[in-house]
Design an enzyme around this catalytic site. Structure first.
Site, PDB file in Angstrom:
ATOM      1  CD  GLN A 219      -2.870  -1.633   0.203  1.00 54.78           C
ATOM      2  OE1 GLN A 219      -3.756  -0.496   0.180  1.00 54.78           O
ATOM      3  NE2 GLN A 219      -2.917  -2.446  -0.742  1.00 54.78           N
ATOM      4  N   GLY A 260     -11.915   3.594   3.032  1.00 54.60           N
ATOM      5  CA  GLY A 260     -11.050   2.559   2.490  1.00 54.60           C
ATOM      6  C   GLY A 260     -10.089   3.497   1.531  1.00 54.60           C
ATOM      7  CG  HIS A 261      -7.065   0.683  -0.346  1.00 49.66           C
ATOM      8  ND1 HIS A 261      -6.226  -0.341  -0.475  1.00 49.66           N
ATOM      9  CD2 HIS A 261      -8.355   0.250  -0.762  1.00 49.66           C
ATOM     10  CE1 HIS A 261      -6.808  -1.371  -1.041  1.00 49.66           C
ATOM     11  NE2 HIS A 261      -8.240  -1.080  -1.180  1.00 49.66           N
ATOM     12  CG  ASN A 262      -6.529   3.673  -3.586  1.00 49.78           C
ATOM     13  OD1 ASN A 262      -5.572   4.131  -3.216  1.00 49.78           O
ATOM     14  ND2 ASN A 262      -6.614   2.458  -4.070  1.00 49.78           N
TER      15      ASN A 262
END
Lengths: 347, 347, 347
Positions: A219, A260-262
């Site tokens: 990540q 969440g990611h992004n």
């Protein structure tokens, strides 16, 4: 201890809240932009704020909800902040302080009587500060705080007890990092507030299926929190995988929310408690996401859309749309469905 | 600070991520098992990874979703990892690295350029270590960590800042315990990862109704986390009451998930953010539970079942079944219901 | 490590749980008020508790669910606690201990064999104690705990590692504050238990819309937790804005629950994991809120109402009502709707 014994007390318990004042009526009007109705004396002194049912002649109170009109008519408050529609409803002896933004006016009066303590230049001797850390002026660092190598802390920041700032994080001026916060891989603008236990910058939930089980996907992004962002207690914001997770300026996130990611949220969004936004979803400015709503990944939510409580959003939402239900649909359609089904079931 | 100023940067910000390389194409092929299409030079050097829109000739990029095909056609990347179906879609000058498991291949390339730092033999002087603690080789213990009496810490473990390990917990080799984790009454296998703020091993929610109110029922089980389990930030896993709460090898649990006492999850399950599993429920191997789903207690979920987002599961689910809705039903039935109700409401 | 290797063990692993005993049958009967059926010897000694399938002749076991009757018939337990309906179902050689409150009886026997350690007068040298703090007798304070100025800690309290108590908080006797708890602006009664990572007393989610964005509204209330309240791991309870947030005596709140500012819960309520109560909602005594349910703000829930799992409550609920669904409706109506829709979809 019973609640009854404890509750009969005005807001602003002096054990917990700083007090200021008294203030003359004219000072309140300056602070709020409200107008006093009738022949109130601009020099009248007020000592604090109180709810309608408990306020006395030296208190300022507040009304913004029609359901509490009966309390207004019986209040002993010396002055009440309210909107124009209620200006003629105050009882005799009470001054109406009329504002087109009564909640904002109220907020400012409450802050006047109960100011936040400014950050003090103070570093608890137990705090662990890494190498090459840059710390601005008037920075307050609590017991057992840990600040990683190369971190940059702007002027006037407050770092709470047990907070953990990873290497090289950047905090703009005036940030307040709550107790027990974990913050890493992150760049913060000015006046960002993180409530206790928020987790910012950990790995997103990313893995690939290999022959031996799951393999973690690196990540490699960061978390960007722009100016004035606030993140609630125990909320979690994962850093990006290939790009950054971004929360736009002024956005307010409540407790126990997952981002969440992004994911990217625009400016002045509101995300209420226990809602979740999955990875790579993009949310424009001024979007409201109510409590316990969930958005899947890789979708787009248009400006000023409103997502209802417990809504399950599986597709893009247009700008300005109001959706609710799981799966999400327009408010009107949802409540029509509820009515239709009720009617059919009763047959 | 605006997001725009901060975002225009490649993944892997060197302040936050270790970098390695450059690596020759042949090294990438070895690491991934991918095949290079066309007459690419095996000695060509690559410097890092980047998303399609930002990659240059010395970057490796990635495509796995048809919706980003237009980005592929415009990419400046020197090489792109992708599946066989897209192999002929790369622009001129770009080498297609074709893999049947493109996401896995991508993950390995990203890890090659950004390796994890191995644990270092390092104990912060502020850490509090109890009596009779066994600590393996190359163990890293952060500031203010607390390790209880009789704990056993395997080789290569990393214990984050402010982590609290209760008496007699056991960690296999290579575990990574995040900052602010609370861990007690627990036995961990190898390579278990706990993200910041996870709570593992506290009392389950068990009480009996007595004449004077509720009485806490002793919770006498443990938590077993098998090899390779990962538990997300601020998730909570209660220890068992009469038997153990068990999370099977390789299972991945996201942020803010609740696992109740005595629950058992099999191997390689996936539990997405904000989902909850109530007490004594048994979940077989390879089950997926999507975000915000909830399972009541004392039910059984068969192997490879998939529970949709926000699903409310009140009954057993058969192996291989796909369910969604609240109450849970087969995917097909759920979406047929949605369509039926919409049609009836419009009449 | 496989789960199998670890699981074949009785509850109460001596590494993690204190043990007491053995105890004679008559002692068990005294502790529980149960009656032994048949001609059991009151002096027979028992050594511990165990589940039906694993218990031996010196163990006490337990049955309260008809679904486990087959295990009863095969148990090797020396005695089993159960309700009158099952009294004649125990196998030969096993003594039935019959109770009208079998779960309560079981709880007391389990506690007899595994007593809680009483708080010890012990202050870890790393704890940071503020000025003018009052600390009672037999108070246990863990490593890196922080106690703010003017706090009052009653007799027999246990303050866990890394707990942070803000200035002037008050704890009645016998409270147990878990590791990593943040507690501020709060008054606690006696025997309040806060599990690890609970966040109590932070600002509620209150802001007004100004011309420049959102402005935080001062949150001037407190949190009152009455006697015997328990709050689960990583749950969040915001302090009030103008009045207090109050949790009534004996109420039990599970993990990851959100309670908004100014909310009031009555006595002996149950709030299960991941449920949320929005601001200013009032909940009477003996209300149950199941997992993942959400209640909007400013509503009223009557005494003994039961809110089902994942329920979305937008309106007042009458005393004694059972509701479920989103939006909430009576249980019967909800399941009739489900059946109606299924039938219509199949046409």
């Amino acid at each position: 201890m019973s609640a009854d014994q404890q509750q009969d007390q005005l807001p602003g318990d002096s054990r917990f809240f700083k007090r200021s004042g008294p203030f003359a009526l004219k000072r309140l009007l300056e602070a709020t932009g409200a107008e006093a109705v009738g022949n109130a004396d601009a020099e009248t002194l007020f000592e604090g704020v109180a709810p309608l049912h408990a306020a006395g002649p030296r208190h300022v109170s507040f009304l913004d909800n029609r359901r509490y009109l009966s309390l207004l008519q019986e209040t002993g408050a010396g002055a009440v902040i309210l909107g124009p529609a209620f200006a003629d409803k105050v009882p005799e002896g009470c001054t109406a302080l009329v504002s087109r933004e009564p909640y904002l006016a109220w907020s400012r009066v409450a802050r006047l009587f109960h100011p936040l303590s400014p950050a003090q230049e103070k570093r608890h001797p137990t705090a662990v500060i890494g190498e090459n850390v840059t710390i601005g002026r008037q920075v307050e660092i609590g017991p057992f705080a840990v600040i990683g190598d190369g971190a940059q802390i702007g002027d006037g920041c407050v770092i709470g007890a047990h907070a953990m700032l990873g290497d090289h994080v950047v905090l703009g001026a005036g940030c307040r990092i709550g107790a027990h916060v974990t913050l890493s891989h992150a760049l913060l603008g000015e006046r960002v507030v993180l409530y206790p236990g928020a987790r910012i910058g950990q790995d997103g939930f990313g893995f690939a299926v290999g022959s031996e089980g799951f393999e973690t996907v690196p990540q490699l992004g960061r978390v960007i929190l722009e100016d004035g962002v606030e993140i609630g207690a125990n909320s979690t914001i994962d850093r990006g995988s290939m790009r950054d997770t971004v929360i736009g300026a002024g956005t307010r996130i409540d407790n126990l929310v997952q981002i969440g990611h992004n994911a990217r949220l625009g400016r002045c969004c509101i995300v209420v408690s226990q809602a979740g936004v999955s990875g790579s979803t993009e949310i424009e400015d001024f979007v409201t996401i109510a409590a316990q709503a969930g958005l899947i990944g890789h979708i787009h939510i248009g400006r000023k859309a409103r997502i209802g409580a417990q809504c399950g959003v599986m597709n893009d939402v247009e700008a300005g749309a109001d959706v609710i239900g799981s799966p999400a649909m327009p408010f009107r359609e949802f409540f029509r469905n509820v009515a239709t089904l009720r009617k059919l079931s009763r047959k």
